[in-house]
Design a protein around this motif. Structure first.
Motif, short mmCIF file in Angstrom:
data_model
loop_
_atom_site.label_atom_id
_atom_site.label_comp_id
_atom_site.label_asym_id
_atom_site.label_seq_id
_atom_site.Cartn_x
_atom_site.Cartn_y
_atom_site.Cartn_z
N ALA A 39 -58.42 -19.47 -15.13
CA ALA A 39 -58.42 -18.08 -14.65
C ALA A 39 -59.65 -17.32 -15.16
CB ALA A 39 -57.14 -17.38 -15.07
N LEU A 40 -59.98 -17.50 -16.42
CA LEU A 40 -61.17 -16.81 -16.96
C LEU A 40 -62.44 -17.30 -16.28
CD1 LEU A 40 -60.22 -16.60 -20.74
CD2 LEU A 40 -60.45 -14.69 -19.11
N PHE A 73 -54.61 -15.89 -23.09
CA PHE A 73 -55.38 -15.35 -21.96
C PHE A 73 -55.42 -13.82 -22.04
CE2 PHE A 73 -55.20 -13.31 -17.81
CZ PHE A 73 -56.40 -13.73 -17.26
N LEU A 74 -54.26 -13.20 -22.28
CA LEU A 74 -54.20 -11.73 -22.35
C LEU A 74 -55.10 -11.18 -23.46
CD1 LEU A 74 -50.49 -10.63 -21.84
CD2 LEU A 74 -52.50 -9.73 -20.66
N GLU A 75 -55.15 -11.85 -24.62
CA GLU A 75 -56.00 -11.39 -25.71
C GLU A 75 -57.47 -11.38 -25.29
OE1 GLU A 75 -53.19 -12.71 -29.50
OE2 GLU A 75 -54.70 -14.12 -28.75
N VAL A 76 -57.90 -12.43 -24.59
CA VAL A 76 -59.29 -12.49 -24.13
C VAL A 76 -59.52 -11.43 -23.05
CG1 VAL A 76 -61.02 -13.92 -22.97
CG2 VAL A 76 -59.54 -14.93 -24.72
N PRO A 81 -64.56 -6.05 -21.68
CA PRO A 81 -64.65 -4.74 -21.02
C PRO A 81 -64.57 -4.79 -19.50
CG PRO A 81 -66.20 -4.86 -22.84
CD PRO A 81 -65.61 -6.24 -22.68
N ALA A 82 -65.18 -5.77 -18.86
CA ALA A 82 -65.19 -5.82 -17.40
C ALA A 82 -63.82 -6.18 -16.81
CB ALA A 82 -66.23 -6.83 -16.93
N LEU A 83 -62.91 -6.68 -17.65
CA LEU A 83 -61.62 -7.16 -17.14
C LEU A 83 -60.41 -6.44 -17.73
CD1 LEU A 83 -62.33 -11.01 -17.43
CD2 LEU A 83 -62.69 -9.54 -15.44
N ARG A 105 -47.37 -5.44 -26.27
CA ARG A 105 -48.44 -5.01 -27.20
C ARG A 105 -49.81 -5.16 -26.54
NH1 ARG A 105 -52.11 -7.17 -30.42
NH2 ARG A 105 -51.50 -9.32 -30.04
N LEU A 106 -49.94 -6.15 -25.67
CA LEU A 106 -51.21 -6.40 -24.99
C LEU A 106 -51.32 -5.66 -23.66
CD1 LEU A 106 -51.46 -10.16 -25.94
CD2 LEU A 106 -53.02 -8.34 -26.67
#
Length: 136
Positions: A39-40, A73-76, A81-83, A105-106
């Protein structure tokens, strides 16, 4: 075209989501990734994968996946900033309070226990919130 990114490693759950969107005539193109790393790559245009243009309006994210799980994935995503502004709805088999708390929390927009069901699911409020987001 408006789009959704579904991050899910289970083919059956992917087909269920596709059927739910078709049933409610959700007019978005559906992009699929099978784990957080893939996904990233799609979101950032890296590892010889073209970037999704425009970015998806909503991300549907499974928590339990190989290589990079949903929380990783959520942490990254939230640190990029763009995502970081992208709305994320969790779709998972995990009903553990720890998973739900960590996802909240995320900054997730909703937490839906599978199967994704816009009519009778256990997390109907979050499911309808997702549907509202997709149909506006």
């Amino acid at each position: 075209m408006r789009s959704i990114l579904l991050i899910e490693d289970d083919v059956f759950d992917t087909m269920t989501a596709q059927k739910s969107f078709a049933h409610f005539s959700v007019p978005h193109e559906l992009h699929m990734a099978f784990n957080g790393e893939e996904a990233l790559d799609m979101l950032l245009g890296r590892n010889n994968v073209p970037a999704l243009e425009p970015l998806p309006e909503v991300i549907l994210l499974d928590l339990n996946m190989p290589r990079m799980n949903g929380i990783e994935f959520l942490e990254v995503l939230r640190a990029t900033p763009a995502l970081q502004h992208l709305p994320v709805f969790i779709t998972t088999t995990s009903a553990l309070d720890l998973d739900r708390t960590e996802a909240e929390r995320l900054g997730v927009s909703g937490y839906i226990t599978k199967p994704l069901d816009f009519a009778t699911g256990d997390d109907l409020v979050d499911s309808l919130s997702l549907l509202e987001e997709l149909l506006k």
